[in-house]
Write a protein that holds these residues in place. Structure first.
Motif, short mmCIF file in Angstrom:
data_model
loop_
_atom_site.label_atom_id
_atom_site.label_comp_id
_atom_site.label_asym_id
_atom_site.label_seq_id
_atom_site.Cartn_x
_atom_site.Cartn_y
_atom_site.Cartn_z
N LEU A 1 8.32 -5.83 28.84
CA LEU A 1 7.70 -4.51 28.82
C LEU A 1 6.19 -4.64 28.73
O LEU A 1 5.66 -5.43 27.95
CB LEU A 1 8.21 -3.70 27.63
N GLU A 2 5.50 -3.83 29.53
CA GLU A 2 4.05 -3.74 29.52
C GLU A 2 3.68 -2.32 29.11
O GLU A 2 4.16 -1.36 29.72
CB GLU A 2 3.53 -4.06 30.92
N PHE A 3 2.86 -2.16 28.10
CA PHE A 3 2.51 -0.85 27.57
C PHE A 3 1.13 -0.44 28.06
O PHE A 3 0.19 -1.23 28.00
CB PHE A 3 2.52 -0.88 26.04
N THR A 4 1.00 0.81 28.55
CA THR A 4 -0.28 1.29 29.03
C THR A 4 -0.87 2.25 28.01
O THR A 4 -0.13 2.87 27.23
CB THR A 4 -0.13 2.03 30.38
N PRO A 5 -2.20 2.42 28.00
CA PRO A 5 -2.82 3.36 27.06
C PRO A 5 -2.38 4.80 27.30
O PRO A 5 -2.46 5.63 26.40
CB PRO A 5 -4.32 3.20 27.34
N ALA A 6 -1.89 5.13 28.49
CA ALA A 6 -1.46 6.51 28.80
C ALA A 6 -0.07 6.83 28.28
O ALA A 6 0.47 7.89 28.56
CB ALA A 6 -1.50 6.70 30.32
N GLY A 7 0.55 5.93 27.51
CA GLY A 7 1.86 6.19 26.95
C GLY A 7 3.01 5.87 27.88
O GLY A 7 4.13 6.30 27.66
N LYS A 8 2.74 5.13 28.93
CA LYS A 8 3.78 4.72 29.87
C LYS A 8 4.18 3.28 29.57
O LYS A 8 3.43 2.52 28.97
CB LYS A 8 3.28 4.79 31.31
N ILE A 9 5.39 2.95 29.99
CA ILE A 9 5.86 1.57 29.87
C ILE A 9 6.22 1.10 31.27
O ILE A 9 6.92 1.79 32.01
CB ILE A 9 7.12 1.48 29.00
N THR A 10 5.72 -0.07 31.64
CA THR A 10 6.15 -0.69 32.89
C THR A 10 7.12 -1.80 32.51
O THR A 10 6.78 -2.71 31.76
CB THR A 10 4.96 -1.26 33.69
N ALA A 11 8.33 -1.68 33.01
CA ALA A 11 9.37 -2.66 32.75
C ALA A 11 9.42 -3.62 33.93
O ALA A 11 9.40 -3.20 35.09
CB ALA A 11 10.71 -1.98 32.56
#
Length: 87
Positions: A44-54
């Protein structure tokens, strides 16, 4: 087969009970008011915009623990090896 052990992760906002099976990778991420539980085949990669890229392959799942609730999300990598999720 394999032993299953109960583990509780204590945070200031919640206590998160998790079952850990011997020989299987379990990853717990602390994110805002949630504990996100995954297996070793999912990054999981977490973005500052509150999204998660799996990132991964196949159809893994993640479990999101929040105070008073638990949600399971199935992720499909049929079209791409990276999928963006909202939390």
């Amino acid at each position: 087969p394999g032993n299953v052990k109960p583990v509780t992760l204590h945070t200031p906002l919640l206590n998160c009970p998790v079952k850990v099976k011997e020989g299987e990778i379990k990853i717990l991420y602390l994110y805002n008011d949630a504990v996100i539980e995954t297996t070793g085949n999912l990054h999981l990669e977490f973005t500052p915009a509150g999204k998660i890229t799996a990132h991964g392959e196949g159809c893994p799942r993640l479990v999101i623990h929040r105070p008073g609730e638990k949600e399971t999300k199935e992720i499909s990598f049929a079209d791409s090896t990276a999928v963006t999720l909202d939390l």
